[in-house]
Design a protein around this motif. Structure first.
Motif, PDB file in Angstrom:
ATOM      1  N   VAL A   1     -34.540 -19.169  27.337  1.00 27.79           N
ATOM      2  CA  VAL A   1     -34.230 -19.041  28.752  1.00 27.79           C
ATOM      3  C   VAL A   1     -34.759 -17.687  29.213  1.00 27.79           C
ATOM      4  O   VAL A   1     -34.485 -16.673  28.587  1.00 27.79           O
ATOM      5  CB  VAL A   1     -32.708 -19.122  28.991  1.00 27.79           C
TER       6      VAL A   1
ATOM      7  N   VAL B   1     -23.690 -19.690  30.347  1.00 26.91           N
ATOM      8  CA  VAL B   1     -24.712 -20.657  29.956  1.00 26.91           C
ATOM      9  C   VAL B   1     -23.984 -21.914  29.481  1.00 26.91           C
ATOM     10  O   VAL B   1     -22.915 -21.836  28.876  1.00 26.91           O
ATOM     11  CB  VAL B   1     -25.653 -20.081  28.867  1.00 26.91           C
TER      12      VAL B   1
ATOM     13  N   SER C   1     -24.661 -25.906  27.793  1.00 31.84           N
ATOM     14  CA  SER C   1     -25.571 -26.845  27.149  1.00 31.84           C
ATOM     15  C   SER C   1     -24.934 -28.218  27.184  1.00 31.84           C
ATOM     16  O   SER C   1     -23.768 -28.386  26.819  1.00 31.84           O
ATOM     17  CB  SER C   1     -25.816 -26.419  25.696  1.00 31.84           C
TER      18      SER C   1
END
Length: 128
Positions: free
Chosen positions: A4, A19, A21
């Protein structure tokens, strides 16, 4: 593995980023996950603070001592010396080493500075 690219904020301060996922059934399946982390944006370091760290009683250098001038950090070398690049400003210098009392000193940085940290051994506690 994923990469990223992030761009640092332009203004100084502390930022919390997150973040996330998503789960996947791809070749290497993984569950959904998330994490948060902090990012401190500070002024560009202009000056070098040199810290000489010694045992107060013997003047023996203390290698491996931890040096903190928040948010900057360093560890002393085999000669008991650490160099920290910092921005201009007022700091509280902390030096710590196993079996020694933590040393603290206010430091005003307006140019390159050298400080000496003389650490006292921790007191011996007698047990009965």
């Amino acid at each position: 593995m994923a990469e990223v690219d992030l761009e640092a904020p332009a203004a100084e301060g502390f930022y919390t980023w997150s973040v996330r996922s998503l789960g996947s059934e791809a070749a290497v399946p993984h569950a959904e996950g998330a994490a948060s982390f902090g990012v401190s944006v500070v002024a560009r370091p202009e000056y070098v603070v040199t810290i000489e760290t010694v045992d107060k009683a013997s003047s023996t250098p203390l290698p491996g001592a931890r040096v903190v001038m928040h948010p900057y950090r360093a560890v002393t070398d085999e000669r008991g010396v650490a160099r920290v690049r910092v921005a201009k400003g007022a700091y509280r210098l902390f030096v710590s080493q196993t079996k020694y009392v933590t040393f603290g000193l206010p430091v005003e940085v307006t140019g390159d500075v050298t400080a000496r940290a003389e650490l006292d051994p921790e007191p011996v506690v007698e047990r009965n």
